[in-house]
Design a protein around this motif. Structure first.
Motif, PDB file in Angstrom:
ATOM      1  N   TRP A  47       0.844  -1.193   0.000  1.00 14.14           N
ATOM      2  CA  TRP A  47       0.000   0.000   0.000  1.00 14.14           C
ATOM      3  C   TRP A  47       0.876   1.239   0.000  1.00 14.14           C
ATOM      4  CZ3 TRP A  47      -0.872   3.959   3.663  1.00 14.14           C
ATOM      5  CH2 TRP A  47      -2.016   4.733   3.459  1.00 14.14           C
ATOM      6  N   ASN A  59      -2.926  10.595   2.642  1.00 14.61           N
ATOM      7  CA  ASN A  59      -2.149   9.914   3.664  1.00 14.61           C
ATOM      8  C   ASN A  59      -1.241   8.930   2.938  1.00 14.61           C
ATOM      9  OD1 ASN A  59      -1.153   9.144   6.130  1.00 14.61           O
ATOM     10  ND2 ASN A  59      -2.895   7.895   6.708  1.00 14.61           N
TER      11      ASN A  59
ATOM     12  N   TYR B  34     -11.682  -4.080  10.188  1.00 10.39           N
ATOM     13  CA  TYR B  34     -11.472  -3.666   8.805  1.00 10.39           C
ATOM     14  C   TYR B  34     -10.418  -4.555   8.159  1.00 10.39           C
ATOM     15  CZ  TYR B  34     -14.132   0.522   9.990  1.00 10.39           C
ATOM     16  OH  TYR B  34     -15.117   1.382  10.400  1.00 10.39           O
ATOM     17  N   SER B  36      -9.649  -7.158   5.077  1.00 13.97           N
ATOM     18  CA  SER B  36     -10.105  -7.532   3.736  1.00 13.97           C
ATOM     19  C   SER B  36      -9.238  -8.660   3.190  1.00 13.97           C
ATOM     20  CB  SER B  36     -10.018  -6.342   2.775  1.00 13.97           C
ATOM     21  OG  SER B  36     -10.805  -5.267   3.215  1.00 13.97           O
ATOM     22  N   TYR B  51     -14.621  -8.179   2.849  1.00 12.14           N
ATOM     23  CA  TYR B  51     -14.285  -6.908   3.471  1.00 12.14           C
ATOM     24  C   TYR B  51     -14.924  -6.824   4.850  1.00 12.14           C
ATOM     25  CZ  TYR B  51     -18.962  -5.257   2.114  1.00 12.14           C
ATOM     26  OH  TYR B  51     -20.323  -5.113   1.966  1.00 12.14           O
ATOM     27  N   TYR B  89      -4.296 -12.413  -0.569  1.00 13.00           N
ATOM     28  CA  TYR B  89      -3.689 -11.416   0.297  1.00 13.00           C
ATOM     29  C   TYR B  89      -4.725 -10.915   1.303  1.00 13.00           C
ATOM     30  CZ  TYR B  89       0.076 -11.123  -3.157  1.00 13.00           C
ATOM     31  OH  TYR B  89       1.122 -11.413  -4.015  1.00 13.00           O
ATOM     32  N   TYR B  93      -6.746  -2.244   8.192  1.00 14.91           N
ATOM     33  CA  TYR B  93      -6.585  -0.847   8.578  1.00 14.91           C
ATOM     34  C   TYR B  93      -5.687  -0.816   9.806  1.00 14.91           C
ATOM     35  CZ  TYR B  93      -7.966   3.947   9.769  1.00 14.91           C
ATOM     36  OH  TYR B  93      -7.968   5.293  10.050  1.00 14.91           O
ATOM     37  N   SER B  96      -2.389   3.969  12.381  1.00 13.73           N
ATOM     38  CA  SER B  96      -1.786   5.136  11.737  1.00 13.73           C
ATOM     39  C   SER B  96      -2.626   5.648  10.567  1.00 13.73           C
ATOM     40  CB  SER B  96      -0.383   4.783  11.194  1.00 13.73           C
ATOM     41  OG  SER B  96       0.428   4.283  12.220  1.00 13.73           O
ATOM     42  N   SER B  97      -3.856   5.118  10.470  1.00 14.86           N
ATOM     43  CA  SER B  97      -4.757   5.464   9.354  1.00 14.86           C
ATOM     44  C   SER B  97      -4.149   5.061   8.017  1.00 14.86           C
ATOM     45  CB  SER B  97      -5.089   6.965   9.348  1.00 14.86           C
ATOM     46  OG  SER B  97      -5.732   7.325  10.540  1.00 14.86           O
ATOM     47  N   THR B  98      -3.390   3.969   8.049  1.00 16.78           N
ATOM     48  CA  THR B  98      -2.825   3.405   6.815  1.00 16.78           C
ATOM     49  C   THR B  98      -3.390   1.997   6.637  1.00 16.78           C
ATOM     50  OG1 THR B  98      -0.913   2.483   7.994  1.00 16.78           O
ATOM     51  CG2 THR B  98      -0.684   4.723   7.108  1.00 16.78           C
ATOM     52  N   VAL B  99      -2.951   1.342   5.591  1.00 15.59           N
ATOM     53  CA  VAL B  99      -3.374  -0.032   5.325  1.00 15.59           C
ATOM     54  C   VAL B  99      -2.129  -0.911   5.206  1.00 15.59           C
ATOM     55  CG1 VAL B  99      -4.471  -1.582   3.653  1.00 15.59           C
ATOM     56  CG2 VAL B  99      -5.539   0.617   4.207  1.00 15.59           C
ATOM     57  N   PHE B 101      -0.744  -4.808   4.144  1.00 16.60           N
ATOM     58  CA  PHE B 101      -1.061  -6.058   3.476  1.00 16.60           C
ATOM     59  C   PHE B 101      -0.258  -7.205   4.092  1.00 16.60           C
ATOM     60  CE2 PHE B 101      -3.800  -5.249  -0.072  1.00 16.60           C
ATOM     61  CZ  PHE B 101      -3.579  -3.923  -0.431  1.00 16.60           C
ATOM     62  N   GLY B 103       1.834 -10.858   3.356  1.00 18.73           N
ATOM     63  CA  GLY B 103       2.827 -11.216   2.348  1.00 18.73           C
ATOM     64  C   GLY B 103       2.275 -12.058   1.208  1.00 18.73           C
TER      65      GLY B 103
END
Lengths: 117, 110
Positions: A47, A59, B34, B36, B51, B89, B93, B96-99, B101, B103
């Motif tokens: 990501w 972000n 959250y 997926s 999801y 995969y 969430y 850090s408000s990121t996503v 994945f 491996g």
């Protein structure tokens, strides 16, 4: 139907920049975020970040922070990902995807960016 | 941040069920509903299969199901079919408000 169509493959030299586009159709563009995800050859998904198509808030992942800029053009329902100071390990397929809360659907077809001298 | 942890490969025979695990921390999987799951066939873009931990998008077979316990999420595929052979995969969430994945897991249908 909801569709994201990306720009074509690029070959760049180390140190150069690349800008990939992602044109959305089939839904209200400003109602969703757009996320960018890349996949190096034979590797997993990474990501890179997201941008709100509503207000342009972004972000970015720490790994590309400072080298990446994501933007949108609401007049054409198109998102852009600009990556600077390219290195060989930036060689990857770059995907855009419509983002829900933290899920991505659908995805663009992918854009191969090759960084080579 | 390190990637979420998935087994590199799993396999099963047609008709059987398999489960793929995805382990994170309390800052990602354990802290939010959250999670997926994506299916990716060779040379193709990923496809959303699950999801919000358990929800299936319209059009995804009910042979695919998701669950979560603590810091580990799981994808179960029942009634395995040849067309299920792909890479899978997980993602989550994060605080850090990121996503993040996983491996990736290569599913082989024997």
């Amino acid at each position: 139907q909801v569709q994201l169509v990306q720009s074509g493959a690029e070959v760049k030299k180390p140190g150069a920049s690349v800008k990939v586009s992602c044109k959305a159709s089939g839904y209200t563009f400003t109602s969703y975020d757009i996320s960018w995800v890349r996949q190096a050859p034979g590797q997993g998904l990474e990501w890179m970040g997201w941008i709100s198509a509503y207000n342009g808030n972004t972000n970015y992942a720490q790994k590309v922070q400072g080298r990446v800029t994501m933007t949108t053009d609401t007049s054409t329902s198109t998102a852009y990902m600009d990556l600077r100071s390219l290195r060989s390990d930036d060689t990857a397929v770059y995907y855009c995807a419509r983002a829900g809360v933290a899920d991505f659907d659908p995805w663009g077809q992918g854009t191969l960016v090759t960084v080579s001298s | 941040q390190s990637a979420l942890t998935q087994p590199a490969s799993v396999s099963g025979s047609p008709g059987q069920s398999i489960t793929i695990s995805c382990t994170g921390t309390s800052s990602d999987i354990g802290g939010y509903n959250y999670v997926s799951w994506y299916q990716q066939h060779p040379g193709k873009a990923p496809k959303l299969m699950i999801y919000d931990v358990t929800n299936r998008p319209s059009g995804v077979s009910n042979r695919f199901s998701g669950s979560k316990s603590g810091n580990t999420a799981s994808l179960t595929i029942s009634g395995l079919q040849a067309e299920d052979e792909a890479d899978y995969y997980c993602s989550s969430y994060t605080s850090s408000s990121t996503v993040l994945f996983g491996g990736g897991t290569k599913l082989t249908v024997l």
